[in-house]
Design a protein around this motif. Structure first.
Motif, PDB file in Angstrom:
ATOM      1  N   ALA A 168       1.527  -1.571   0.035  1.00  0.00           N
ATOM      2  CA  ALA A 168      -0.307  -0.080  -0.258  1.00  0.00           C
ATOM      3  C   ALA A 168       0.719   1.353  -0.017  1.00  0.00           C
ATOM      4  O   ALA A 168       0.349   2.039  -0.011  1.00  0.00           O
ATOM      5  CB  ALA A 168      -0.901  -0.169   1.652  1.00  0.00           C
ATOM      6  N   SER A 169       2.165   1.172   0.297  1.00  0.00           N
ATOM      7  CA  SER A 169       2.957   2.527   0.855  1.00  0.00           C
ATOM      8  C   SER A 169       3.323   2.395  -1.029  1.00  0.00           C
ATOM      9  O   SER A 169       4.300   1.948  -1.371  1.00  0.00           O
ATOM     10  CB  SER A 169       4.665   2.123   1.645  1.00  0.00           C
ATOM     11  OG  SER A 169       4.907   2.604   1.361  1.00  0.00           O
ATOM     12  N   LYS A 170       3.540   3.609  -1.833  1.00  0.00           N
ATOM     13  CA  LYS A 170       4.170   4.167  -2.671  1.00  0.00           C
ATOM     14  C   LYS A 170       5.627   3.737  -2.352  1.00  0.00           C
ATOM     15  O   LYS A 170       6.937   3.427  -3.604  1.00  0.00           O
ATOM     16  CB  LYS A 170       3.825   5.264  -2.994  1.00  0.00           C
ATOM     17  CG  LYS A 170       3.870   5.732  -4.209  1.00  0.00           C
ATOM     18  CD  LYS A 170       3.555   7.252  -4.817  1.00  0.00           C
ATOM     19  CE  LYS A 170       3.812   7.759  -5.976  1.00  0.00           C
ATOM     20  NZ  LYS A 170       3.554   9.198  -6.871  1.00  0.00           N
ATOM     21  N   VAL A 192       0.972  -0.451  -6.553  1.00  0.00           N
ATOM     22  CA  VAL A 192       1.133   0.104  -5.026  1.00  0.00           C
ATOM     23  C   VAL A 192      -0.340   0.094  -4.329  1.00  0.00           C
ATOM     24  O   VAL A 192      -1.911   0.792  -5.673  1.00  0.00           O
ATOM     25  CB  VAL A 192       1.872   1.866  -5.130  1.00  0.00           C
ATOM     26  CG1 VAL A 192       1.048   2.487  -4.593  1.00  0.00           C
ATOM     27  CG2 VAL A 192       2.418   1.624  -5.297  1.00  0.00           C
ATOM     28  N   ASP A 193      -0.817  -0.985  -3.980  1.00  0.00           N
ATOM     29  CA  ASP A 193      -2.138  -1.062  -3.756  1.00  0.00           C
ATOM     30  C   ASP A 193      -2.851  -1.044  -2.113  1.00  0.00           C
ATOM     31  O   ASP A 193      -2.252  -2.206  -1.400  1.00  0.00           O
ATOM     32  CB  ASP A 193      -3.358  -1.921  -4.526  1.00  0.00           C
ATOM     33  CG  ASP A 193      -4.711  -2.621  -5.344  1.00  0.00           C
ATOM     34  OD1 ASP A 193      -5.665  -0.906  -4.695  1.00  0.00           O
ATOM     35  OD2 ASP A 193      -4.874  -2.403  -6.419  1.00  0.00           O
ATOM     36  N   ASP A 194      -4.268  -1.739  -1.504  1.00  0.00           N
ATOM     37  CA  ASP A 194      -4.477  -2.244  -0.734  1.00  0.00           C
ATOM     38  C   ASP A 194      -4.380  -3.811  -1.196  1.00  0.00           C
ATOM     39  O   ASP A 194      -4.445  -3.972  -1.876  1.00  0.00           O
ATOM     40  CB  ASP A 194      -5.737  -2.153  -0.410  1.00  0.00           C
ATOM     41  CG  ASP A 194      -7.156  -2.200   1.236  1.00  0.00           C
ATOM     42  OD1 ASP A 194      -6.144  -2.029   1.646  1.00  0.00           O
ATOM     43  OD2 ASP A 194      -7.293  -3.580   0.248  1.00  0.00           O
ATOM     44  N   GLY A 231      -4.171   2.056   3.652  1.00  0.00           N
ATOM     45  CA  GLY A 231      -4.036   1.833   2.025  1.00  0.00           C
ATOM     46  C   GLY A 231      -3.903   3.332   1.351  1.00  0.00           C
ATOM     47  O   GLY A 231      -3.744   3.919   1.927  1.00  0.00           O
ATOM     48  N   PRO A 232      -3.895   2.836  -0.212  1.00  0.00           N
ATOM     49  CA  PRO A 232      -3.048   4.161  -0.323  1.00  0.00           C
ATOM     50  C   PRO A 232      -4.117   5.066  -0.521  1.00  0.00           C
ATOM     51  O   PRO A 232      -4.187   6.043  -1.131  1.00  0.00           O
ATOM     52  CB  PRO A 232      -3.028   3.895  -2.161  1.00  0.00           C
ATOM     53  CG  PRO A 232      -3.635   2.473  -1.712  1.00  0.00           C
ATOM     54  CD  PRO A 232      -3.707   1.398  -0.778  1.00  0.00           C
ATOM     55  N   ASN A 233      -5.659   4.756  -0.581  1.00  0.00           N
ATOM     56  CA  ASN A 233      -6.904   5.573  -0.433  1.00  0.00           C
ATOM     57  C   ASN A 233      -7.355   5.365   0.748  1.00  0.00           C
ATOM     58  O   ASN A 233      -8.676   5.846   0.660  1.00  0.00           O
ATOM     59  CB  ASN A 233      -7.243   5.116  -1.473  1.00  0.00           C
ATOM     60  CG  ASN A 233      -7.143   5.213  -2.723  1.00  0.00           C
ATOM     61  OD1 ASN A 233      -7.098   6.609  -3.771  1.00  0.00           O
ATOM     62  ND2 ASN A 233      -7.418   4.043  -4.050  1.00  0.00           N
ATOM     63  N   ASN A 234      -6.251   5.735   1.732  1.00  0.00           N
ATOM     64  CA  ASN A 234      -6.588   5.656   3.250  1.00  0.00           C
ATOM     65  C   ASN A 234      -7.446   4.186   3.786  1.00  0.00           C
ATOM     66  O   ASN A 234      -7.992   4.481   4.870  1.00  0.00           O
ATOM     67  CB  ASN A 234      -7.288   7.184   3.220  1.00  0.00           C
ATOM     68  CG  ASN A 234      -7.331   7.502   4.978  1.00  0.00           C
ATOM     69  OD1 ASN A 234      -6.695   6.906   5.887  1.00  0.00           O
ATOM     70  ND2 ASN A 234      -8.811   7.934   5.462  1.00  0.00           N
TER      71      ASN A 234
END
Length: 296
Positions: free
Chosen positions: A155-157, A181-183, A211-214
């Motif tokens: 999840a971390s870029k 990069v994804d949940d 995740g990348p979108n919180n």
């Protein structure tokens, strides 16, 4: 599948670029290449083997905060490269650095896990490997170097970017690796809908994350549905799944039974137990995590 076999201990041994030198008093003394560091270790309840002067010669120490939120900071007694320094394990290469989260850019206790997964797929032509919560990609490198087509998800870029840089450092940038990069939960659910399958899966989830979108990850809530989806990505020709769990109030038997029920539709064996690292000073085993694994 039958009842779980007795608990196992997978022991990580030191190598040229890493070693657990000593432990005790709630701390551990480790070497990462040319540098030595002290980090907190609540499970080291015994007395250290080495003298206080040998501990005081460390290059730096991570001192935790007084609360239980996982904070703290590094204190350096000697110059340590802020940009990090190169280390290796077998064919892999990566940059170690003193991160704000007390880690140093990779988890050395995972070495026997990477070896075990490589052994499981050794006789599989072009094995497909899924690395969930892949962090800085040493496990992805280890399987790519063994000939696997790797899907690396985190999840971390920043972590995925570091994983790609580490692969370039190892000369593995041309291997078939998907850097994503994804949940982990969302990605795995999509893979199930796509009808994808994998020969081996590694899950190394944190206790808590975003995740990348919180998207919110809490292991007690998210682990069972994530494992259920992973079970749909395996079939009777698949070879392995390995799950590690750190710093939570779970038992190895609990996650072993969960994995056994989740993969009841597949042949094979489920085992569970603890990961540990062997201390160099006296051979003592320092436990680091619990695990459950399936193999066929």
């Amino acid at each position: 599948m039958a009842d779980l076999p007795p608990l196992r201990t997978l022991v990580g041994e030191g190598w040229d670029d890493y070693g657990l030198i000593d432990s005790g008093g709630g701390r551990k003394l480790e070497r990462y290449g040319a540098y030595r560091f002290i980090r907190p270790e609540p499970q080291a309840m015994w007395e250290p083997a080495l003298s206080a002067s040998e501990w005081e010669a460390a290059d730096g120490e991570f001192v935790p905060a007084s609360d239980e939120d996982g904070g703290g900071r590094w204190y350096f007694h000697k110059p340590v490269p802020a940009e990090g320094w190169p280390l290796g394990w077998r064919e892999t290469r990566f940059t170690a650095s003193c991160t704000p989260f007390r880690h140093l850019g990779f988890f050395p206790d995972m070495a026997p896990v990477w070896d075990w997964l490589r052994e499981r797929v050794a006789d599989t032509p072009d094995p497909a490997f899924l690395n969930l919560f892949g962090y800085t990609g040493v496990g992805s490198q280890a399987l790519a170097a063994a000939g696997a087509a790797v899907t690396h998800v985190d999840a971390s870029k920043k972590s995925v970017a570091q994983a790609r840089e580490n692969a370039e450092l190892a000369g593995l940038a041309d291997r078939p690796v998907r850097w994503i990069v994804d949940d982990a939960g969302k990605f795995t659910a999509r893979e199930v809908r796509r009808g994808r399958r994998y020969d081996a899966i590694l899950l190394d989830p944190p206790k808590f994350g975003r995740g990348p979108n919180n998207e919110r990850w809490q292991i007690e809530e998210g682990l069972a549905p994530l494992l259920a989806d992973c079970g749909q990505l395996l079939d009777a020709d698949s070879r392995a799944l390995f799950l590690t769990v750190y710093a939570v109030r779970m038992s190895a038997l609990a996650i072993g039974e969960l994995l056994s029920q989740t993969l009841a539709h597949l042949p094979g064996t489920v085992e569970c137990g603890e990961l540990a690292v062997r201390e160099e000073a006296r051979g003592l085993l320092l436990p680091t995590a619990i695990f459950a694994r399936w193999s066929c």
